[in-house]
Enzyme design. Structure first.
Site, PDB file in Angstrom:
ATOM      1  N   ALA A 181      37.215  34.855  28.264  1.00  0.00           N
ATOM      2  CA  ALA A 181      37.273  34.026  29.320  1.00  0.00           C
ATOM      3  C   ALA A 181      38.622  34.744  30.115  1.00  0.00           C
ATOM      4  CB  ALA A 181      37.730  32.720  29.058  1.00  0.00           C
ATOM      5  N   GLY A 182      38.486  36.089  30.268  1.00  0.00           N
ATOM      6  CA  GLY A 182      39.479  36.579  31.187  1.00  0.00           C
ATOM      7  C   GLY A 182      39.065  37.118  32.451  1.00  0.00           C
ATOM      8  N   LEU A 229      33.615  60.143  43.113  1.00  0.00           N
ATOM      9  CA  LEU A 229      35.113  59.765  43.038  1.00  0.00           C
ATOM     10  C   LEU A 229      35.326  58.098  42.944  1.00  0.00           C
ATOM     11  CD1 LEU A 229      36.155  62.471  45.621  1.00  0.00           C
ATOM     12  CD2 LEU A 229      36.275  62.620  43.014  1.00  0.00           C
ATOM     13  N   SER A 275      40.509  53.469  31.537  1.00  0.00           N
ATOM     14  CA  SER A 275      40.266  52.743  30.507  1.00  0.00           C
ATOM     15  C   SER A 275      38.821  52.363  30.226  1.00  0.00           C
ATOM     16  CB  SER A 275      40.789  51.297  30.409  1.00  0.00           C
ATOM     17  OG  SER A 275      40.468  50.666  31.691  1.00  0.00           O
ATOM     18  N   GLY A 286      38.212  42.585  26.830  1.00  0.00           N
ATOM     19  CA  GLY A 286      39.331  43.458  27.174  1.00  0.00           C
ATOM     20  C   GLY A 286      39.112  44.888  27.432  1.00  0.00           C
ATOM     21  N   GLY A 303      35.248  38.590  32.623  1.00  0.00           N
ATOM     22  CA  GLY A 303      34.138  37.676  32.204  1.00  0.00           C
ATOM     23  C   GLY A 303      33.813  36.425  33.405  1.00  0.00           C
ATOM     24  N   LEU A 304      35.077  35.784  33.805  1.00  0.00           N
ATOM     25  CA  LEU A 304      34.773  34.730  34.466  1.00  0.00           C
ATOM     26  C   LEU A 304      34.529  35.006  36.039  1.00  0.00           C
ATOM     27  CD1 LEU A 304      38.300  32.719  33.903  1.00  0.00           C
ATOM     28  CD2 LEU A 304      35.912  32.162  32.766  1.00  0.00           C
ATOM     29  N   HIS A 337      49.463  27.838  62.537  1.00  0.00           N
ATOM     30  CA  HIS A 337      48.964  26.337  62.354  1.00  0.00           C
ATOM     31  C   HIS A 337      47.609  26.384  63.121  1.00  0.00           C
ATOM     32  CE1 HIS A 337      48.195  22.104  61.688  1.00  0.00           C
ATOM     33  NE2 HIS A 337      47.796  22.291  63.020  1.00  0.00           N
ATOM     34  N   CYS A 384      37.353  51.389  39.262  1.00  0.00           N
ATOM     35  CA  CYS A 384      37.401  50.692  40.352  1.00  0.00           C
ATOM     36  C   CYS A 384      36.377  50.687  41.384  1.00  0.00           C
ATOM     37  CB  CYS A 384      38.723  50.909  40.767  1.00  0.00           C
ATOM     38  SG  CYS A 384      38.846  49.916  42.610  1.00  0.00           S
TER      39      CYS A 384
HETATM   40  C1  FAD Z   1      34.300  44.797  36.249  1.00  0.00           C
HETATM   41  C2  FAD Z   1      35.563  45.279  36.564  1.00  0.00           C
HETATM   42  C3  FAD Z   1      36.295  44.503  37.767  1.00  0.00           C
HETATM   43  C4  FAD Z   1      37.725  44.840  38.060  1.00  0.00           C
HETATM   44  N1  FAD Z   1      38.264  44.149  39.054  1.00  0.00           N
HETATM   45  C5  FAD Z   1      39.450  44.523  39.500  1.00  0.00           C
HETATM   46  C6  FAD Z   1      39.979  43.846  40.703  1.00  0.00           C
HETATM   47  O1  FAD Z   1      39.405  43.133  41.284  1.00  0.00           O
HETATM   48  N2  FAD Z   1      41.257  44.065  41.044  1.00  0.00           N
HETATM   49  C7  FAD Z   1      42.068  44.955  40.255  1.00  0.00           C
HETATM   50  O2  FAD Z   1      43.149  45.496  40.730  1.00  0.00           O
HETATM   51  N3  FAD Z   1      41.378  45.482  39.047  1.00  0.00           N
HETATM   52  C8  FAD Z   1      40.211  45.256  38.764  1.00  0.00           C
HETATM   53  N4  FAD Z   1      39.583  46.029  37.678  1.00  0.00           N
HETATM   54  C9  FAD Z   1      40.489  46.922  36.914  1.00  0.00           C
HETATM   55  C10 FAD Z   1      40.532  48.413  37.560  1.00  0.00           C
HETATM   56  O3  FAD Z   1      39.162  48.844  37.761  1.00  0.00           O
HETATM   57  C11 FAD Z   1      41.201  49.396  36.915  1.00  0.00           C
HETATM   58  O4  FAD Z   1      42.457  48.803  36.713  1.00  0.00           O
HETATM   59  C12 FAD Z   1      41.501  50.666  37.746  1.00  0.00           C
HETATM   60  O5  FAD Z   1      40.188  51.295  38.076  1.00  0.00           O
HETATM   61  C13 FAD Z   1      42.361  51.713  36.917  1.00  0.00           C
HETATM   62  O6  FAD Z   1      42.589  52.784  37.570  1.00  0.00           O
HETATM   63  P1  FAD Z   1      42.770  54.075  36.794  1.00  0.00           P
HETATM   64  O7  FAD Z   1      42.809  55.222  38.007  1.00  0.00           O
HETATM   65  O8  FAD Z   1      43.937  53.913  35.921  1.00  0.00           O
HETATM   66  O9  FAD Z   1      41.511  54.552  36.099  1.00  0.00           O
HETATM   67  P2  FAD Z   1      40.074  54.608  36.261  1.00  0.00           P
HETATM   68  O10 FAD Z   1      39.607  53.800  37.605  1.00  0.00           O
HETATM   69  O11 FAD Z   1      39.389  54.010  35.004  1.00  0.00           O
HETATM   70  O12 FAD Z   1      39.394  56.080  36.593  1.00  0.00           O
HETATM   71  C14 FAD Z   1      39.583  56.940  35.247  1.00  0.00           C
HETATM   72  C15 FAD Z   1      38.755  58.227  35.924  1.00  0.00           C
HETATM   73  O13 FAD Z   1      39.039  59.077  34.853  1.00  0.00           O
HETATM   74  C16 FAD Z   1      37.890  59.906  34.433  1.00  0.00           C
HETATM   75  N5  FAD Z   1      37.963  60.406  33.382  1.00  0.00           N
HETATM   76  C17 FAD Z   1      38.253  59.944  31.882  1.00  0.00           C
HETATM   77  N6  FAD Z   1      38.366  60.832  31.247  1.00  0.00           N
HETATM   78  C18 FAD Z   1      38.288  62.089  31.522  1.00  0.00           C
HETATM   79  C19 FAD Z   1      37.916  63.509  31.208  1.00  0.00           C
HETATM   80  N7  FAD Z   1      38.235  63.835  30.064  1.00  0.00           N
HETATM   81  N8  FAD Z   1      37.631  64.455  32.196  1.00  0.00           N
HETATM   82  C20 FAD Z   1      37.476  63.799  33.530  1.00  0.00           C
HETATM   83  N9  FAD Z   1      37.640  62.664  34.004  1.00  0.00           N
HETATM   84  C21 FAD Z   1      37.905  61.736  33.067  1.00  0.00           C
HETATM   85  C22 FAD Z   1      36.809  58.743  34.424  1.00  0.00           C
HETATM   86  O14 FAD Z   1      35.695  59.060  34.620  1.00  0.00           O
HETATM   87  C23 FAD Z   1      37.281  57.711  35.662  1.00  0.00           C
HETATM   88  O15 FAD Z   1      36.659  57.946  36.767  1.00  0.00           O
HETATM   89  C24 FAD Z   1      38.228  45.624  37.279  1.00  0.00           C
HETATM   90  C25 FAD Z   1      37.636  46.404  36.295  1.00  0.00           C
HETATM   91  C26 FAD Z   1      36.547  46.113  35.893  1.00  0.00           C
HETATM   92  C27 FAD Z   1      35.915  46.739  34.799  1.00  0.00           C
END
Ligand code: FAD
Length: 468
Positions: A183-184, A40, A147, A274, A187-188, A447, A44
């Site tokens: 450079a988002g 689960l 995503s 992205g 990446g950074l 402070h 994230c």
């Molecule tokens: C490297 C990296 C670093 C990041 N760092 C940060 C950060 O520091 N802070 C921050 O706020 N955000 C960060 N993010 C972004 C953050 O991870 C996402 O915004 C967040 O996870 C979105 O949550 P969500 O619940 O919408 O989707 P997700 O976390 O993407 O979860 C969606 C879930 O749906 C499941 N799923 C998809 N399709 C199906 C299907 N048909 N059947 C069953 N399951 C399915 C997937 O397996 C997945 O587990 C980062 C992302 C990345 C890639």
């Protein structure tokens, strides 16, 4: 094929989906949550926020021990990198947290299904589990499928040498030269991890600036500081091809506005240009749910799609792709389904980049205020004038408070400096309560703390900062 009935079926167990499922269960709704991953926590916890922050912390400690403890009078000899152990620690952090969510599901009596879900009707979802298909009848369906990273056309990600953020979180060796495309935030952050561990890092960005959604002054300062740390930036440059050669990778780049192409040799390329909504193959179109041109689910202000009883939240809908935005939407939609008034204030969602120093922003950026013709006052306070920052030797950066010129209401705050990601939380609370810059300035801050810089920047809005 077995069939079960629920009040709510949530598809996706990322921060949007799992938080939504917990809130639904708290509100007395019989809830199921489906994810195709075995663990689960979604992107994230498994391949995003958490593993990246674990590696940022480890690599920061490595760099500190290797290069920055001398001025404190601490001599450290023979600092060695054990990458395999660093990666194992990261995996342990991820495992602990994902297991924690499984525990929360048990505590809240949420039924978890592991398998790919398809929406097969307005109130039915089918899950392909390893024990065969399950059909779930649902009074309400919440799409929280998140995503995926976007690829560059014609460049195939193998997650070994040409990697997305997922591969960059699990490299087996430190690249000699890492080219980061984009450079988002991601990446950074990943570029910072590998630079600290010893890579030469070149960041290639199509635009003429880094982090396009961040306040312009912060972005400039961040680029300057990352450059001082050794990162190379190629702005206004596009990557047109990546060629695999026995000796390594050849990245073809050319000016974004047109001009001569050249080649950069490297051993790993990270494509971080992205992310796009993950909605393909879910069967949404078959039941008539409207998606926009980029595959995002179209929703109204109550997270409802055009089909009654089907909702969507998180990265697969409009708005910043951030875990805490997804979580807040998860809570709000659960409350709406339960007949309450769930709500998310999109004007007060912080964004943080966890580089060193961190950069964080909330509310309006200065360029936006200028474009919108909003009269504002700005107060800036540098961390070099903050006593705690001096004791830490972390004097880089500043706090910028933007307040309405007429009412003094805080419109935006942008911080680059140590702990910026934590400091922004007090501003979020202040903005939720409609605070003025004066309210922050008159609030007693302990402070010596970095937070005094927030107070001083608020004072600076009225041109009365004390220590600068
Ligand atoms: C490297 C990296 C670093 C990041 N760092 C940060 C950060 O520091 N802070 C921050 O706020 N955000 C960060 N993010 C972004 C953050 O991870 C996402 O915004 C967040 O996870 C979105 O949550 P969500 O619940 O919408 O989707 P997700 O976390 O993407 O979860 C969606 C879930 O749906 C499941 N799923 C998809 N399709 C199906 C299907 N048909 N059947 C069953 N399951 C399915 C997937 O397996 C997945 O587990 C980062 C992302 C990345 C890639």
């Amino acid at each position: 094929m077995s069939e079960q009935e629920f009040d709510v079926v949530v598809i996706g167990a990322g921060p949007g989906g799992y938080v939504c499922a917990i809130r639904c269960a708290q509100l007395g709704l019989k809830t199921a949550c489906i994810d195709k991953r075995a663990e689960l926590g979604g992107t994230c916890l498994n391949i995003g926020c958490i593993p990246s922050k674990a590696l940022l912390q480890s690599s920061e400690l490595y760099e500190q021990a290797a290069a920055h403890l001398g001025p404190h009078g601490i001599g450290v000899k023979g600092v060695e990198l054990d990458l395999a152990t660093m990666m194992k620690r990261k995996d342990r952090v991820v495992e602990t947290l994902t297991k924690g969510i499984a525990g929360l599901f048990r505590k809240n009596k949420i039924t978890a299904f592991h398998g790919k879900a398809h929406v097969t009707g307005k109130q039915t979802v089918e899950v392909e589990t390893e024990n065969g298909a399950e059909v779930l009848k649902a009074k309400n369906i919440v799409i929280a499928t998140g995503s995926d990273s976007v690829n560059l056309p014609g460049i195939e990600i193998d997650e070994q040498r040409i990697v997305s953020s997922t591969g960059a979180l699990s490299l087996h060796a430190v690249p000699k030269h890492l080219v980061v495309v984009g450079a988002g935030f991601i990446g950074l952050e990943m570029g910072s991890v590998w630079r600290r561990l010893g890579s030469d890092v070149t960041v290639v960005e199509f635009l003429e600036r880094i982090t396009p959604t961040m306040d312009g002054d912060l972005a400039k300062e961040l680029q300057k500081l990352l450059k001082e740390q050794g990162m190379t930036f190629r702005l206004g440059t596009k990557v047109s091809a990546v060629e695999q050669a026995a000796s390594g990778l050849k990245v073809s780049v050319e000016p974004a506005k047109g001009g001569d192409a050249e080649t950069i040799d490297c051993d790993v390329v990270l494509v971080a240009i992205g992310r796009r909504a993950h909605t393909a193959g879910l069967g949404l179109e078959d039941v008539g749910v409207v998606l926009d041109g980029r595959g995002m689910v179209e929703i109204d202000h109550r997270f409802g799609t055009n089909i009654d009883g089907i909702y969507a939240i998180g990265d697969c809908v409009r708005g910043p792709m951030l875990a805490h935005k997804a979580e807040d939407e998860g809570v709000a939609v659960a409350e709406i389904i339960a007949g309450q008034a769930g709500h998310v204030n999109y004007g007060v969602i912080p964004g943080v980049i966890y580089t060193a120093p961190e950069a964080a922003g909330i509310g309006k950026i200065e360029d936006e205020l200028k474009t919108d013709g909003i009269a504002y006052n700005s107060g800036v306070f540098p961390f070099m004038a903050n006593s705690r920052a001096r004791t830490y030797d972390q004097t880089e950066g500043f706090v910028k408070v933007l307040a309405d010129a007429r009412t003094d209401r805080v419109l935006g705050v942008h911080i680059i400096g140590a702990n910026a990601g934590e400091l922004i939380a007090e501003v979020a609370v202040a903005m939720e309560f409609g605070a003025s810059a004066e309210d922050i300035a008159r609030t007693c801050h302990a402070h010596p703390t970095f937070s005094e810089a927030v107070k001083e920047a608020a004072l600076a809005v009225g041109k009365r900062a004390i220590h600068f």
